[in-house]
Write a protein that holds these residues in place. Sequence first.
Motif, short mmCIF file in Angstrom:
data_model
loop_
_atom_site.label_atom_id
_atom_site.label_comp_id
_atom_site.label_asym_id
_atom_site.label_seq_id
_atom_site.Cartn_x
_atom_site.Cartn_y
_atom_site.Cartn_z
N TYR A 255 0.84 -1.20 0.00
CA TYR A 255 0.00 0.00 0.00
C TYR A 255 0.87 1.25 0.00
CZ TYR A 255 -3.36 3.51 1.55
OH TYR A 255 -4.14 4.64 1.65
N LYS A 259 1.92 4.56 -3.08
CA LYS A 259 1.62 5.96 -2.80
C LYS A 259 2.79 6.83 -3.24
CE LYS A 259 -2.38 5.91 -0.54
NZ LYS A 259 -3.55 6.72 -0.95
N LEU A 265 0.00 9.63 4.70
CA LEU A 265 -0.46 8.30 5.10
C LEU A 265 -1.35 8.42 6.32
CD1 LEU A 265 2.78 6.11 4.79
CD2 LEU A 265 0.71 5.93 3.40
N ASP A 268 -5.68 4.58 9.61
CA ASP A 268 -6.87 3.78 9.33
C ASP A 268 -6.76 3.08 7.97
OD1 ASP A 268 -7.16 6.61 8.47
OD2 ASP A 268 -9.01 5.87 7.55
N GLN A 269 -6.11 3.72 7.01
CA GLN A 269 -5.92 3.10 5.70
C GLN A 269 -4.94 1.92 5.78
OE1 GLN A 269 -4.63 6.53 3.53
NE2 GLN A 269 -6.72 7.22 3.06
N SER A 271 -4.51 0.14 8.45
CA SER A 271 -5.24 -0.89 9.17
C SER A 271 -6.12 -1.71 8.23
CB SER A 271 -6.12 -0.24 10.25
OG SER A 271 -6.98 -1.17 10.85
N VAL A 272 -6.79 -1.04 7.31
CA VAL A 272 -7.65 -1.72 6.34
C VAL A 272 -6.81 -2.61 5.41
CG1 VAL A 272 -9.17 -1.39 4.35
CG2 VAL A 272 -9.49 -0.01 6.41
N ALA A 273 -5.65 -2.10 5.00
CA ALA A 273 -4.77 -2.88 4.13
C ALA A 273 -4.29 -4.15 4.84
CB ALA A 273 -3.58 -2.03 3.69
#
Length: 291
Positions: A255, A259, A265, A268-269, A271-273
């Motif tokens: 992820y 970017k 960064l 929460d993003q 965490s989802v990944a």
Amino acid sequence: MLVTLKEILDTANKEKYGVGAFNTPNLEAVKAVIEAAEEVNSPVILQHAEVHESLISIEEIGPVMLDYARRASVPVAVHLDHGATFEMCVKAIRQGFTSVMYDASSKSYEENLAETKEIVRIAHAAGVSVEAEIGHIFTSEVGSGEGGQADSSEDYEDLEDVYTDPKVAKEFVKATGIDCLAIAFGTVHGMYVKKPKLDLARITAIKEQIDVPFVMHGGSGVSEENYKIAIKNGICKINYFTYMSKAGGEAIKEYIANKSIDTPLFFDQLSVAAYAGMKADVKQAIQIFRG
């Protein structure tokens, strides 16, 4: 639905399939395991390892594990992994865990037997299943999450000294009344740095002595072929954590790599990944275990 470990493993033992047991030291891992199990319609085991108390306490993560288990559409056991003390096992029982592992395998055989027998007495009185261990399971220096000193089969002149003896296993199960037995046959806690030397025939030899569900610790990194042989020979519960956790870490790495350098960064993003990476890995593992 929340069930005991015995309920799950007795069925697996009878029908000859394996059930994944996944350590879940955070919410993302709990969600990943439950959702993967639901998508393939398979029973599953959520575990909290005592060694992970440094990451999150059983008081914090236990209620989360139990809540997800109760609301799941598949049978789920909530299990204490590698409980090293009576106090920790009793804490798990009081919190509502449906099984505990009391691990006194590093002690003398006599101490292991006597202490495990007492845990069985306490746990069974509360309707809780018990797992114990006979023999020694190797520990990698890379990502084991189990503590202890790293070792391998090459550190021992005679592997009979560390692998589970079938006759001793029979005596131990009969004397303690445990519901399932973790056996040593060459697997390793943590990342495999060398190809493991698995004594898969030993599982069959133990099975000829006792017909209780067997547990594979150090399940990460075993080949699909060897998983299937081990399950056919009598393994019912496969402990799996290191490669699941690694999958979450690799998903975060990917992820970030996608970017641009000046893009902010957000945790929460990440965490989802991580959740998505772990879920995919757990789903694949469960499908292999079910055959």
